[in-house]
Write an enzyme that holds these catalytic residues in place. Structure first.
Site, mmCIF file in Angstrom:
data_model
loop_
_atom_site.group_PDB
_atom_site.id
_atom_site.type_symbol
_atom_site.label_atom_id
_atom_site.label_comp_id
_atom_site.label_asym_id
_atom_site.label_seq_id
_atom_site.Cartn_x
_atom_site.Cartn_y
_atom_site.Cartn_z
ATOM 1 C CB CYS A 21 -0.932 0.016 1.210
ATOM 2 S SG CYS A 21 -0.087 0.300 2.782
ATOM 3 C CB CYS A 24 4.588 -0.164 1.701
ATOM 4 S SG CYS A 24 3.541 -1.393 2.517
ATOM 5 C CG ASP A 443 16.010 30.621 -30.492
ATOM 6 O OD1 ASP A 443 16.457 31.767 -30.478
ATOM 7 O OD2 ASP A 443 16.507 29.690 -31.149
ATOM 8 C CG ASP A 645 17.619 25.228 -31.989
ATOM 9 O OD1 ASP A 645 17.656 26.417 -31.634
ATOM 10 O OD2 ASP A 645 18.034 24.824 -33.092
ATOM 11 C CG ASP A 649 18.201 28.974 -27.521
ATOM 12 O OD1 ASP A 649 18.216 30.211 -27.509
ATOM 13 O OD2 ASP A 649 18.035 28.306 -28.561
#
Length: 761
Positions: A21, A24, A443, A645, A649
């Site tokens: 459960c 635990c 960007d 990318d 950045d």
């Protein structure tokens, strides 16, 4: 949590066994956090997994496993990616074995329970049922029938309860063991010593059927839960199943088939039409179209030629080609995707914190309520049977599992769906936060545009005289080939197309956000922005009208100076991705502010922005200023996502509330981001936000079901309605409800598998 330096931390994922459960999971998390050197630990009950950050100088995985073992559970390190083709999935094998054991016990318990319930019908209904033989209600027969169910079928409840007791803890198994044992041993006492009750004017009633049916129904619920949990990680299994078993490698001039795990870097591999590409690599001969949908989410096959990269597990459609292996084993794109999905599924969303606090106190509070229920009813009514039934009902109906599963199961399915749609979400926190985004910062180069600029225009101050333009281009390209910038690459390719021989540049320097400079053949060369030229004291009035014209067309214009004199200008165009305008429209339809961030001059930036439908433009922003621009938006109280990318950045991606990297970009940008769009298309942003909203709605539904179930169920089981309506909850019904509460939460989470991204128009 231990105080340990964040430097030199390593991450690890452990698969956990023995949890029954959510309580635990809390115990295991506390045990791991108490290990010296552990900086962070999140235990995901739904994934049965622990995500850990630790200092290897202070502790080891073995030490952490020992701590889990000491807490009464077991843990083993996940095979990194578990990508060994041909070997059985250990987790699935263990789950199937557990299912077989459960269903065997359910069948035995079910048959016995039916007999016991039939035999008890006359007592339960108060009616004479002549078709039911009286010997079926013989308490000694019922004792003999119930004992195997209680102590063989329910053996696990006792074992787990005892382990918890030794740790001074209590779990769901404690509640089940206490509840069913109360019914069984009360009935046993009534069977062996009936005169004790008769002498006090009470009937020696037995409740064996309650113990047997409750144990059986809870085991049945666990069986359903086990099956449902297996489906939540279906996405990972599907990803693992994408990789082919063998590769056709050319060694010593011979084509040989080798197992995938024996492929080495620089091996030359032959792929024929219809075959899967075994590992990542670069085409060296031949061409084809490749279906990358299973990795990138893009349904349109991509044309590939020599020099192009190919991704392992994608499907070759039309031609044959040879490629050189560049990444194998756990370094392949597919393996990294699996790792990211595993990490995300093992993480914990902030929305789970309230449930975790409740779970920590849940079982002790329920036991206290059960004791109070028994004392109250026995004191008020003097009816031990009523007190027993309500007490057993409280113990049986309470369920912390539903609370523990509410968030992780939805996160597991949601991140899996993201991977299937080409979106890698690194953690549950990012998945939760994405639906709150108010501003998207995009960007330009490589994000809105293709990221593959080409030189479209080039003129010199001197015009086309005596090869002046080629002489100048040769100097410019010599400097530019030292730069990694996409514009520099475009210039070099343009020069190469003119069959120019390039010499080495000396004293090369890249000035961030401005341009590059160097010495070629004893001449000083500067290539960059008009602002930079002005800062250097170089006059830029010549060719100004042509520059303005090109910028109005959305082209990036770079100025060329030789020995501090303007000599020429270049117009460089980067085509807009076909999907960008539709993606921007979709983002605006979601009531999001869209901002374009670029180092280009204002005119060029505005031309690109108009074409894709962006109103707000931040132009002439140097790389070191991008993170500051994101911070400015955050200081206005906005939740900001940054999409980029490039290497420049990365700081802005890290600064943003949610950093979204284009998967076709650099590794640095991807590492700094929270979400990666494998395909590189902006549609992925829309899909990620929609998926976040769908997942959070699903989590809220689960938490509502879990909380309302316990808030209403426990008082009803305690008999709160009995004084008003005479209604009393049969513990058997409570057992059925408890058994299926977790199943209902998981089933609701599995609805996310039907998630479909919005089609952009």
């Amino acid at each position: 949590m231990n105080s340990t330096s964040t430097k030199n931390l390593e991450s690890a994922n452990l698969k956990l066994r023995g949890m029954s459960c959510a309580s635990c999971a809390i115990r295991i998390e506390e045990a791991i956090k108490n290990v010296p050197g552990v900086a962070e630990c999140n235990v995901n009950f739904g994934a049965e997994q622990a995500a850990i950050k630790y200092n290897p100088r202070q502790t080891s995985i073995a030490d952490i496993q020992d701590a889990v073992e000491e807490a009464g559970y077991s843990a083993y390190s996940l095979q990194e990616q578990a990508m060994l083709i041909g070997e059985d999935d250990q987790e699935q094998a263990a789950r199937k074995a557990e299912s077989r054991d459960l269903i065997c016990k359910v069948i035995v318990g079910g048959v016995i329970s039916v007999i016991l319930v039939i035999g008890s019908l006359p007592m339960m209904t108060g009616l004479e049922l002549p078709f039911i033989p009286a010997w079926l209600h013989n308490p000694w027969l019922q004792l003999i029938l119930t004992a195997p169910v209680q102590f063989w079928c329910g053996y696990g409840f006792y074992i787990h309860s005892w382990k918890a007791f030794k740790r001074h803890a209590a779990t769901m198994d404690t509640l089940i063991a206490l509840g069913t044992s109360a019914a069984f041993f009360y009935s046993l006492f009534a069977t062996v010593f009936p005169n004790f009750f008769l002498n006090q004017g009470l009937m020696p009633e037995v409740y064996y059927e309650i113990a047997a049916v409750v144990v059986t129904m809870i085991l049945l619920g666990e069986w359903f839960e086990n099956r449902a949990k297996g489906q939540t990680s279906e996405a990972i299994r599907q990803l693992m199943g994408l990789q082919p078993r063998d590769a056709r490698v050319i060694r010593n001039g011979q084509e040989i088939d080798v197992p995938i795990n024996e492929v080495q870097i620089d091996d030359v591999i032959l792929v024929r039409p219809g075959e899967k590409i075994p590992v990542d690599g670069e085409i060296i001969s031949g061409s084809s179209t490749i279906d990358e949908a299973m990795v990138t989410g893009e349904s349109i096959p991509v044309k590939k030629h020599p020099g192009d990269e190919v991704i392992g597990a994608t499907i070759n459609k039309t031609g044959s080609f040879k490629f050189k292996a560049t990444r194998v084993g756990t370094d392949t794109v597919l393996a990294q995707i699996v790792k990211l999905v595993q990490d995300a599924q093992g993480s914990k969303a902030p929305i789970q914190r309230l449930a975790d606090k409740v779970i920590g106190w849940f079982v002790p509070v329920v036991i206290a309520i059960a004791i109070a229920t028994f004392v109250l009813w026995f004191t008020i009514m003097g009816n031990i049977s009523l007190a027993l039934i309500t007490t057993v009902g409280v113990l049986i109906i309470a369920c912390p599992c539903a609370l523990g599963l509410a968030t992780p199961t939805s996160v597991m399915v949601g991140t899996g769906q993201g991977a299937e749609n080409g979106i890698l979400i690194k953690g549950a926190e990012s998945l939760e936060l994405a639906h709150k985004i108010q501003t998207i910062v995009l960007d330009k180069t490589g994000t809105i545009t293709q990221g593959k600029p080409t030189v479209t225009n080039y003129i010199t101050v001197k015009g086309i005289t005596d090869g002046a333009e080629l002489k100048l281009l040769r100097l410019v390209a010599a400097v530019e080939r030292n730069s990694e910038h996409p514009l520099a690459e475009a210039v070099v390719k343009y020069a190469q197309s003119q069959d120019l021989h390039l010499v080495e540049a000396q004293e090369f320097e890249a000035v961030a956000g401005s341009g590059v400079q160097g010495i070629v053949s004893d001449r000083s060369i500067q290539i960059g922005t008009q602002r930079w030229m002005s800062e250097l004291g170089i006059k830029t009035t010549a060719l100004q009208s042509q520059k303005d014209t090109w910028e109005a067309e959305g082209k990036t214009v770079v100025l060329i100076a030789v020995d501090d004199e303007l000599e020429g200008i270049m117009g460089i165009a980067d085509a807009i991705k076909p999907s960008s305008p539709a993606a921007v429209r979709a983002l605006r339809n979601l009531d999001l502010e869209v901002v374009m961030l670029t180092g280009d001059n204002q005119k060029t930036a505005e031309a690109i922005a108009r074409e894709v439908g962006i109103v707000r433009v931040e132009a002439e922003v140097r790389p070191d200023q991008k993170a500051a621009k994101v911070k400015e938006l955050q200081q206005l109280g906005k939740i900001v996502a940054m999409v980029g990318d490039g290497i420049n950045d990365a700081p802005a991606l890290a600064q943003a509330d949610v950093g979204i990297a284009i998967g076709t970009g650099t590794d640095v940008a991807i590492a700094a981001s929270d979400v990666t769009l494998i395909s590189g298309e902006l549609q992925g942003i829309v899909t990620a936000i929609q998926l976040s909203k769908a997942t959070i709605n699903n989590i809220r539904q689960n938490l509502f079901f879990a909380f309302i179930y316990n808030v209403l169920g426990i008082p009803i089981a305690a008999g709160i309605l009995f004084p008003f309506f005479g209604w009393l909850l049969n513990p058997i019904i409570g057992g059925v409800a408890m058994a299926f509460s977790s199943v209902s939460v998981i089933t609701n989470a599995l609805r996310l598998r039907n998630f479909k991204p919005q089609t952009l128009r």
